[in-house]
Design an enzyme around this catalytic site. Structure first.
Site, PDB file in Angstrom:
ATOM      1  CE  LYS A 116     -16.173 -24.830 -31.410  1.00 18.63           C
ATOM      2  NZ  LYS A 116     -16.939 -26.003 -31.797  1.00 18.63           N
ATOM      3  CE  LYS A 198     -12.782 -27.266 -24.264  1.00 18.39           C
ATOM      4  NZ  LYS A 198     -14.014 -27.558 -23.750  1.00 18.39           N
ATOM      5  CE  LYS A 201     -10.630 -32.222 -34.300  1.00 19.55           C
ATOM      6  NZ  LYS A 201     -11.043 -32.026 -35.695  1.00 19.55           N
TER       7      LYS A 201
END
Ligand code: TRP
Ligand code: SF4
Length: 333
Positions: A116, A198, A201
């Site tokens: 991330k 995937k 958002k």
């Protein structure tokens, strides 16, 4: 008969609108579990802050969005406890205490942490809270003594870490307070987005639960397919097609077989194949979106549900914290 009910806890970050990945990856599972278990479904707003801390202006909208999404997809406040993490301050206290005994190395090794941080270039994730994310998640789970945690594959390492923290707590304090929580994987492990990556958002490749009929139709119609099918007469391979991955989630087995055969023989075109999928997605998603809109309009009802949920959650969490404080000699009076 023996009582086989288990404690279930799961959480969703209020970081944006809900999409069909949430529906099939988590919400369908939440609903299925509530019949035979004691379920706690949390809206983890503190977790959202680990990455959204610099702009919290939409936070309440997103909390409302997730609460409405839970209810609209069938999570029943009579059966399950639906609540907001920050309404139950005990999570923060347990997080703090667990943070004392969690080695830094365990956290630095978490794959989602590194990924991330590398991925979200637009955000500065070198903050203390983000590193501690899995410790807070562990607190969420074990404060309810949950046995089962419905999550997607990407959360497996967090669950492993939760078990390690539990073992360490037991080892250091000598008090065996917590069950070791197990992941309950969702059937649909990975929901592809419109571009084949995937659904997320942040990739802008999502079908949202509140999309209109026109939006959903347009999104699926323009969705990427197996690249072998350049012309209508070129055969394709459904296993390499994100549209087919959605068929597996939304369409009947007969339709899946027909589309797969038609794809491999070039007997059908991609548009024929997508038409079947569009019908099913609309059938499942439009009513959910409609309910979300209605629930958002009736804000008082949502508030009542969340307040009642927080009350029930607090009771359980407070009882656990009494045990934890005693185990750590924080209460001698
Ligand atoms: N990390 C989870 C996710 O991103 C959210 C979460 C927070 C969670 N606390 C939890 C999931 C506890 C399960 C149990 O999806
Ligand atoms: Fe994908 Fe269907 Fe086209 Fe095959 S026919 S490539 S499965 S959309």
């Amino acid at each position: 008969m023996t009582n086989r009910r288990k404690r279930v806890l799961s959480g969703t970050q209020p970081t944006g609108r809900l999409h069909i990945g949430h529906l099939v990856g988590a919400l369908r599972n939440y609903v299925a579990l509530q019949a035979e278990n004691d379920c706690f479904y949390c809206i983890v707003d503190w977790h959202a802050l680990t990455s959204m801390y610099s702009d919290t202006s939409r936070l309440q909208d997103y909390v409302t969005e997730v609460a409405a999404g839970y209810l609209a997809s069938g999570v029943d406040p009579e059966k399950s406890v639906i609540f907001v993490q920050s309404d139950v301050k005990e999570h923060a206290e347990l997080h703090l205490l667990l943070s004392m005994m969690t080695p830094l190395g365990w956290l630095e090794r978490v794959p989602t942490y590194k990924e991330k941080k590398a991925q979200m270039k637009d955000k500065d994730l070198s903050n203390y809270g983000f590193l501690g994310y899995p410790v807070l998640q562990t607190a969420d789970i074990i404060i309810y003594k949950a046995n089962l945690v419905p999550v997607g594959e990407d959360q497996l390492y967090h669950l492993e870490l939760a078990r390690e923290i539990v073992r360490r707590f037991h080892h250091l304090t000598g008090s065996m307070i917590f069950p070791e929580p197990q992941a309950k994987l969702t059937v649909a492990k990975r929901v592809p987005g419109l571009d084949g990556r995937k659904m997320s958002k942040s990739y802008g490749n999502s079908i949202y639960l509140e999309d209109t009929e026109e939006e959903i139709t347009k999104k699926i119609s323009t969705m990427v397919t197996d690249t072998r099918r350049v012309r209508r007469t070129d055969p394709g391979e459904p296993e390499d097609c994100p549209v087919f991955a959605l068929h597996r989630i939304f369409s009947t087995e007969t339709e899946q077989a027909d589309c797969a055969a038609g794809c491999r023989s070039a007997g059908i075109g991609c548009f024929d194949c997508k038409k079947v999928l569009i019908r099913h997605v609309l059938e499942e998603v439009l009513p959910v979106g409609e309910r979300i809109r209605k629930l958002k309009e009736d804000g008082d009802y949502l508030k009542d549900v969340l307040n009642a949920g927080a009350g029930k959650a607090r009771e359980v969490a407070a009882a656990t914290m009494d045990e934890v404080r005693a185990a750590m000699n924080l209460k001698g009076r």
